[in-house]
Design a protein around this motif. Structure first.
Motif, mmCIF file in Angstrom:
data_model
loop_
_atom_site.group_PDB
_atom_site.id
_atom_site.type_symbol
_atom_site.label_atom_id
_atom_site.label_comp_id
_atom_site.label_asym_id
_atom_site.label_seq_id
_atom_site.Cartn_x
_atom_site.Cartn_y
_atom_site.Cartn_z
ATOM 1 N N LEU B 29 0.823 -1.214 0.000
ATOM 2 C CA LEU B 29 0.000 0.000 0.000
ATOM 3 C C LEU B 29 0.858 1.264 0.000
ATOM 4 C CD1 LEU B 29 -2.823 -1.072 2.513
ATOM 5 C CD2 LEU B 29 -2.796 -1.215 0.024
ATOM 6 N N GLY B 30 2.124 1.118 0.383
ATOM 7 C CA GLY B 30 3.029 2.278 0.380
ATOM 8 C C GLY B 30 3.295 2.807 -1.013
ATOM 9 N N SER B 31 3.018 1.988 -2.031
ATOM 10 C CA SER B 31 3.305 2.435 -3.406
ATOM 11 C C SER B 31 2.125 3.172 -4.036
ATOM 12 C CB SER B 31 3.651 1.219 -4.273
ATOM 13 O OG SER B 31 2.505 0.406 -4.416
ATOM 14 N N LEU B 32 0.991 3.245 -3.322
ATOM 15 C CA LEU B 32 -0.187 3.919 -3.889
ATOM 16 C C LEU B 32 -0.019 5.436 -3.826
ATOM 17 C CD1 LEU B 32 -3.056 1.809 -2.246
ATOM 18 C CD2 LEU B 32 -2.122 1.585 -4.560
ATOM 19 N N ASP B 33 -0.676 6.152 -4.751
ATOM 20 C CA ASP B 33 -0.590 7.614 -4.670
ATOM 21 C C ASP B 33 -1.873 8.224 -4.106
ATOM 22 O OD1 ASP B 33 -2.177 7.123 -6.802
ATOM 23 O OD2 ASP B 33 -0.851 8.009 -8.315
ATOM 24 N N CYS B 34 -2.763 7.367 -3.599
ATOM 25 C CA CYS B 34 -3.966 7.896 -2.931
ATOM 26 C C CYS B 34 -3.739 7.894 -1.411
ATOM 27 C CB CYS B 34 -5.179 7.043 -3.283
ATOM 28 S SG CYS B 34 -5.045 5.357 -2.699
ATOM 29 N N SER B 35 -4.686 8.458 -0.680
ATOM 30 C CA SER B 35 -4.569 8.489 0.786
ATOM 31 C C SER B 35 -4.823 7.101 1.359
ATOM 32 C CB SER B 35 -5.591 9.449 1.395
ATOM 33 O OG SER B 35 -5.422 10.728 0.863
ATOM 34 N N VAL B 36 -3.999 6.716 2.314
ATOM 35 C CA VAL B 36 -4.199 5.450 3.031
ATOM 36 C C VAL B 36 -4.110 5.768 4.523
ATOM 37 C CG1 VAL B 36 -3.324 3.135 3.483
ATOM 38 C CG2 VAL B 36 -3.160 4.081 1.169
ATOM 39 N N ALA B 37 -5.131 5.383 5.275
ATOM 40 C CA ALA B 37 -5.112 5.621 6.726
ATOM 41 C C ALA B 37 -5.043 4.292 7.450
ATOM 42 C CB ALA B 37 -6.371 6.380 7.137
ATOM 43 N N ILE B 38 -4.159 4.220 8.422
ATOM 44 C CA ILE B 38 -4.074 3.023 9.268
ATOM 45 C C ILE B 38 -4.521 3.425 10.658
ATOM 46 C CG2 ILE B 38 -2.544 1.292 10.280
ATOM 47 C CD1 ILE B 38 -0.705 1.715 7.865
ATOM 48 N N ILE B 39 -5.534 2.743 11.157
ATOM 49 C CA ILE B 39 -6.002 3.017 12.518
ATOM 50 C C ILE B 39 -5.648 1.798 13.359
ATOM 51 C CG2 ILE B 39 -8.007 3.573 13.951
ATOM 52 C CD1 ILE B 39 -9.327 4.487 11.219
ATOM 53 N N GLN B 40 -4.845 2.020 14.375
ATOM 54 C CA GLN B 40 -4.421 0.899 15.212
ATOM 55 C C GLN B 40 -5.105 0.968 16.566
ATOM 56 O OE1 GLN B 40 -0.054 1.458 14.702
ATOM 57 N NE2 GLN B 40 -0.122 -0.589 13.785
ATOM 58 N N ASN B 41 -5.395 -0.200 17.112
ATOM 59 C CA ASN B 41 -5.977 -0.311 18.446
ATOM 60 C C ASN B 41 -7.291 0.436 18.610
ATOM 61 O OD1 ASN B 41 -4.087 -2.031 19.620
ATOM 62 N ND2 ASN B 41 -2.651 -0.315 19.874
#
Lengths: 306, 138
Positions: B29-41
């Motif tokens: 997913l690091g190679s995408l040029d769109c927004s990526v959100a990771i929500i932990q816990n």
């Protein structure tokens, strides 16, 4: 195209069929002398194993077939960087069946996936050696008349010994087997082998470090070598190495019809004095291996012809 | 903490807490040029704690990776602000070129063109093994 890479590639019924064929070959060798006339076996040995290669070649000659042999990886295209996949495709153009040994684990599967003729795994590194297991099974069958109700002791390096893992897997498919696992703590049978073969099939087994204690209960004793390089420290090796050397003295407590086996080559784990004991079956095991290879070659060639 | 809602994209929900970064890496997913959100816990009624990944684009995903890393995670596809598709991902039977065999004696170490294929051999314990050398996947 049907190939045999590991023992589970053969069902118990098919192993019984191979045993029947091998028995029949022993009883009626002349009936099989021309069964492979006009067929060629390629033995591709990318690492040395004279006994296994000669066993395959003797098997094919006794069936009336011919043999094409690669015995030295340095003289083959592999030394020029040819892949196993390409080698399998090329050799398929010359031979009707391939027996391959390779130092890399999984090489035989790659060959089988690319060959257009059957491939028999003659050993892929420390991974599988199914025809050794077939030899072991036929030896037990010949010497004990079957498998049911036998107590089989496996002694020595049970951790790294591929022949032991494969034999346990194969024998555990028969009802009524009992296993005694005899090894130093450092070289006990891995838990995944126990889980997948023994526990999954509910077969009784016990573990011990003493060959002497186990001896009186055994119908079959399968010896393997305890190698120095398997130990973390020299002291442990020196302390244990003699415990797992089979001698006439240790056999004094054994049953009179014990079947003593070993995948060979032997180094010092069975005293030469044991060779004179009628219970020593390890050289017969070599002969039985040839008959099982004959039976397997016949089966795979017959299936390929359909 | 607020993360904007997605108009068109993918939400990977019910990820076992702590596994989202492994998913992020293996899904590349690091190679995408769109927004990526990771929500932990994040707090979850069902799971106690969970991770969530939100991807602000409707991209093709390798579902086998999700099934391998966290079977039971759900994939929600959002189109025009509405839930268009929702599915739970089971463990795949085979994994092709997702992870590499670490066994130095495996044929895949010398034959570079070979696919790295792992097969699910023990679903109960989530164990995958290399089809060539049977080494267990980490």
């Amino acid at each position: 195209m049907r190939s045999v890479i590991d023992i589970p590639d053969l069902s118990p019924a098919e192993i019984d069929e191979l045993i029947d064929t091998a028995q029949d070959i022993i009883d009626h060798p002349a009936a099989y002398a021309d069964r492979c006339r006009g067929k060629k076996l390629a033995t591709l040995f990318f690492e040395p194993s004279t006994r296994t290669r000669l066993s395959f070649e003797a098997a094919m000659y006794e069936l009336g077939g011919a043999v094409l042999s690669v015995t030295d990886a340095a003289s083959s295209s592999a030394s020029k960087g040819e892949s196993v996949a390409d080698t399998a495709k090329v050799i398929s153009c010359y031979a009707d069946i391939i027996a391959m040994r390779h130092p890399k684990e999984g090489a035989a599967l790659v060959a089988a996936n690319n060959a257009t003729v059957p491939v028999i795994n003659a050993g892929d590194g420390g991974h599988c050696h199914p025809t050794q297991t077939l030899a072991d099974l036929f030896t037990i069958f010949r010497e004990k008349g079957g498998f049911s109700g036998l107590t089989v002791g496996l002694c020595g390096d049970l951790k790294f010994g591929r022949t032991v893992h494969s034999l346990i897997n194969a024998l555990s498919r028969y009802d009524g087997m009992n296993f005694v696992l005899i090894s130093p703590e450092e070289l006990k049978l891995p838990s995944y082998v126990k889980e997948e073969s023994l526990k999954a099939r509910g077969l009784p087994y016990r573990q011990t470090t003493s060959l002497e204690d186990a001896m009186p209960s055994l119908d079959v004793l399968y010896m393997t070598r305890v190698q120095r390089e398997r130990f973390f420290n020299e002291e442990d090796y020196l302390r244990l190495k003699d415990s797992y050397i089979l001698t006439p003295q240790k056999l004094a407590a054994a049953k009179s019809d014990l079947c003593i086996m070993h995948p060979l080559p032997r180094v010092n784990e069975i005293s030469v004095a044991v060779d004179r004991d009628p219970r020593a079956c390890y050289f017969k095991q070599v002969l039985y291996g040839k008959y099982m290879r004959m039976a397997l070659i016949l089966k795979l060639l017959a299936e390929a012809a359909i | 903490m607020n993360i904007d809602s997605i108009h068109t994209g993918i939400v990977i929900d019910h990820i076992t807490a702590g596994r989202s970064m492994k998913l992020y890496d293996l899904l590349n997913l690091g190679s995408l040029d769109c927004s990526v959100a990771i929500i932990q816990n994040a707090v979850s009624r069902k799971m106690g704690r969970k991770d969530i990944i939100k991807i602000d684009a409707d991209i093709p995903l390798n579902f086998d990776v999700i099934g391998f890393v966290d079977p039971g995670a759900t994939v929600n596809v959002i189109r025009d602000g509405k839930l268009a598709e929702k599915r739970t991902i089971p463990m795949p039977e085979y994994l092709v070129n997702v992870i590499r065999c670490k066994n130095p004696r495996c044929i895949t170490t010398t034959e570079q063109e070979l696919d790295h294929i792992f097969r699910l051999t023990d679903p109960k314990h989530e164990i995958y093994r290399c089809i060539y050398c049977e080494t267990k996947a980490n």
